[in-house]
Write an enzyme that holds these catalytic residues in place. Structure first.
Site, PDB file in Angstrom:
ATOM      1  CB  SER A  23       6.562   9.469 -21.733  1.00  0.00           C
ATOM      2  OG  SER A  23       6.994   8.675 -22.832  1.00  0.00           O
ATOM      3  CB  THR A 157     -15.098   2.109  20.408  1.00  0.00           C
ATOM      4  OG1 THR A 157     -15.825   2.184  21.736  1.00  0.00           O
ATOM      5  CG2 THR A 157     -14.795   0.435  20.449  1.00  0.00           C
ATOM      6  CG  HIS A 158     -17.181   5.753  19.696  1.00  0.00           C
ATOM      7  ND1 HIS A 158     -18.023   6.292  18.633  1.00  0.00           N
ATOM      8  CD2 HIS A 158     -17.657   4.487  19.850  1.00  0.00           C
ATOM      9  CE1 HIS A 158     -18.754   5.344  18.335  1.00  0.00           C
ATOM     10  NE2 HIS A 158     -18.653   4.333  19.246  1.00  0.00           N
ATOM     11  CB  SER A 281      10.585  22.340  16.572  1.00  0.00           C
ATOM     12  OG  SER A 281      10.472  23.694  16.585  1.00  0.00           O
ATOM     13  CE  LYS A 287       6.478  20.192  18.914  1.00  0.00           C
ATOM     14  NZ  LYS A 287       5.453  19.822  19.231  1.00  0.00           N
ATOM     15  CD  GLU A 294       3.459  14.590  12.592  1.00  0.00           C
ATOM     16  OE1 GLU A 294       2.672  15.321  13.565  1.00  0.00           O
ATOM     17  OE2 GLU A 294       4.694  15.240  12.078  1.00  0.00           O
ATOM     18  CE  LYS A 329       4.138   4.127 -19.907  1.00  0.00           C
ATOM     19  NZ  LYS A 329       2.772   4.655 -20.264  1.00  0.00           N
TER      20      LYS A 329
HETATM   21  N1  ARG Z   1       4.822   6.677 -24.468  1.00  0.00           N
HETATM   22  C1  ARG Z   1       3.885   5.942 -24.700  1.00  0.00           C
HETATM   23  C2  ARG Z   1       3.040   5.514 -23.645  1.00  0.00           C
HETATM   24  O1  ARG Z   1       3.722   5.345 -22.639  1.00  0.00           O
HETATM   25  C3  ARG Z   1       4.075   4.852 -25.698  1.00  0.00           C
HETATM   26  C4  ARG Z   1       3.090   4.573 -26.706  1.00  0.00           C
HETATM   27  C5  ARG Z   1       3.121   5.325 -27.860  1.00  0.00           C
HETATM   28  N2  ARG Z   1       2.124   4.795 -28.946  1.00  0.00           N
HETATM   29  C6  ARG Z   1       1.747   5.648 -29.778  1.00  0.00           C
HETATM   30  N3  ARG Z   1       1.097   5.095 -30.561  1.00  0.00           N
HETATM   31  N4  ARG Z   1       2.184   6.997 -29.791  1.00  0.00           N
HETATM   32  O2  ARG Z   1       1.867   5.257 -23.760  1.00  0.00           O
END
Ligand code: ARG
Length: 449
Positions: A23, A157-158, A281, A287, A294, A329
């Protein structure tokens, strides 16, 4: 690789597993907050007598230099993405800086606790910036509203002509939305309680008082020991709350974007957006497209998706921490980044809009916009509203059939529809200013964010 958990294992981790579980690619965003958490944690360890003052000083020096390198950006240039996550990586960097003392940092601590604290600190900081950015957008909106204070446009409206409205009131409606957005974020903030001391799930051997004494007044954010360690390491409500609040901001921005997209079409022709905020464009030379708007409209799908993905990921997870939760995350970071960018670009774009008053005036000539006002007029003369509604409906029908303007009809002609319809009175009513001035039910409040 220097893992936090190698002892129990005899075999090397499979390369695919290493890649799959990694991660660090994205959670490096939490680097600063992880360091801040560790700087607090060593105070607790010192207070609990688990490290001596020399070790404390070494750890503090090492962590502070890592924090500095994070803040000046050099940390990320040298980062080794082969490490499992930001928590393991900072531990290893600290070992190089603080030597043996660093081996004590993880005493009474788990990444489950670290990741909760770091993510909460990230959410708290980003939310403050969100509120500032919302404020900037709201100020741009207010400027545009005030600069065009007297301007009236057809209300819809609409998506059909309904009743004239002031542009100020139109934007004031968006102001109300942004105000609610701010309150929603504040509400989310007030529910975020960063803690230290959950351990992996069961708490730690350090007295809770020790946490409170050691981490008091260390930061403007109040950090305490947890009321429930199990809940703390299992909880991602705060992520979901924030993603929800961000989704609604996206919803509001997409509606504003859509109104502006419509308004700059040839069909509406209410506004001009400065060239510096439009794109062209590759094929059609003429354009000038509202791509920014958008994209704002389009991002909403991603914001909803991010919210949904964490909702579904959390559903049915047994207590306490599960690795699934690492998937909170990317959606969180993505939504935060999207909305911060959107707020900034929309605040700037609003300063680059001009209203095409002459074109709007032509649209306000549509006499059907004043039909409700005409019905109200008959009510004032003592007629039942349902009857007045019907008569004005007939007048509109007569106008459509005869191809005439109501303002060109004399009393005699009008009396064919109803004798109470009088030409001079209707002429007064078919007027945008008269129309907006006749609306009195809305309590005027100051534009305040
Ligand atoms: N990278 C993990 C997360 O974002 C951190 C926690 C990991 N904990 C574990 N017991 N493997 O959730």
């Amino acid at each position: 690789m220097n893992k936090l958990w190698g002892g129990r294992f005899q075999k090397k981790t499979n390369k695919l597993v290493e890649e799959f579980t990694n991660s660090l690619r994205f959670d490096q965003k939490l680097a600063r907050y992880d360091c801040l958490g560790s700087l607090l944690h060593i105070k607790v360890l010192r207070k609990a007598g688990l490290i001596n003052s020399k070790e404390f000083a070494q750890l503090q020096k090492g962590l502070t230099s890592i924090k500095d390198s994070i803040e000046n950006g050099s940390f990320f240039k040298k980062i080794d993405l082969g490490f499992e996550d930001i928590h393991s990586y900072i531990q290893t960097v600290l070992e190089q800086k603080a030597g043996k003392a660093a081996l004590k940092l993880h005493t009474c601590r788990s990444r489950n606790d670290q990741v909760s604290l770091a993510t909460k600190l990230y959410c708290l900081e980003e939310s403050k910036i969100l509120i500032e950015n919302l404020h900037k957008l709201d100020s741009s909106l207010q400027q545009l509203a005030e600069a065009n204070n007297a301007l009236i446009i057809p209300g819809f409206t609409h998506l059909q002509h309904a009743i004239p409205v002031r542009i100020y009131d139109y934007f004031f409606a968006y102001h109300q939305m942004f105000l609610r957005d701010k309150k929603r974020i504040e509400q989310t903030l007030s529910n975020i309680h960063p803690t230290l001391g959950s351990g992996a799930l069961a708490g730690t051997m350090i007295e809770s008082d020790c946490y409170h004494q050691a981490i008091e007044n260390l930061s403007h954010v109040k950090i305490t020991s947890p009321q429930s360690a199990l809940d703390t390491v299992s909880d991602r409500d705060f992520v979901i709350d924030l993603l929800h609040a961000l989704s609604i901001i996206g919803l509001h921005l997409s509606r504003l974007a859509e109104d502006l997209i419509l308004w700059c079409t040839k069909e509406f022709d209410f506004i001009d957006i400065d060239e510096s905020f439009c794109t062209g464009s590759s094929l059609m030379p003429q354009k000038k497209n509202p791509d920014v708007l958008e994209l704002v409209r389009g991002y909403t799908g991603r914001l909803y998706g991010n919210y949904q993905s964490v909702m579904v990921m959390m559903k049915g997870l047994p207590l306490s921490y599960n690795r699934d939760m690492q998937h909170d995350k990317e959606p969180l970071f993505d939504s935060i980044e999207i909305v911060q960018k959107e707020l900034a670009v929309m605040a700037a774009l609003l300063q680059n809009i001009t209203f095409k008053r002459d074109k709007i005036e032509i649209q306000l000539d549509d006499e059907t916009l004043y039909a409700t006002d005409m019905a109200d007029h008959l009510v004032k003369k003592g007629m039942e509203f349902k009857k007045a509604h019907h008569i004005i409906g007939e007048l509109v029908q007569y106008k459509i059939q005869s191809g005439q303007k109501i303002v060109d009809m004399d009393n005699q002609e009008l009396s064919k529809v109803h004798p109470l319809l009088k030409a001079p009175e209707l002429k007064k009513i078919i007027d945008p200013k008269h129309s907006v001035d006749s609306k009195k039910s809305v309590k005027k409040v100051k534009w305040e964010f």
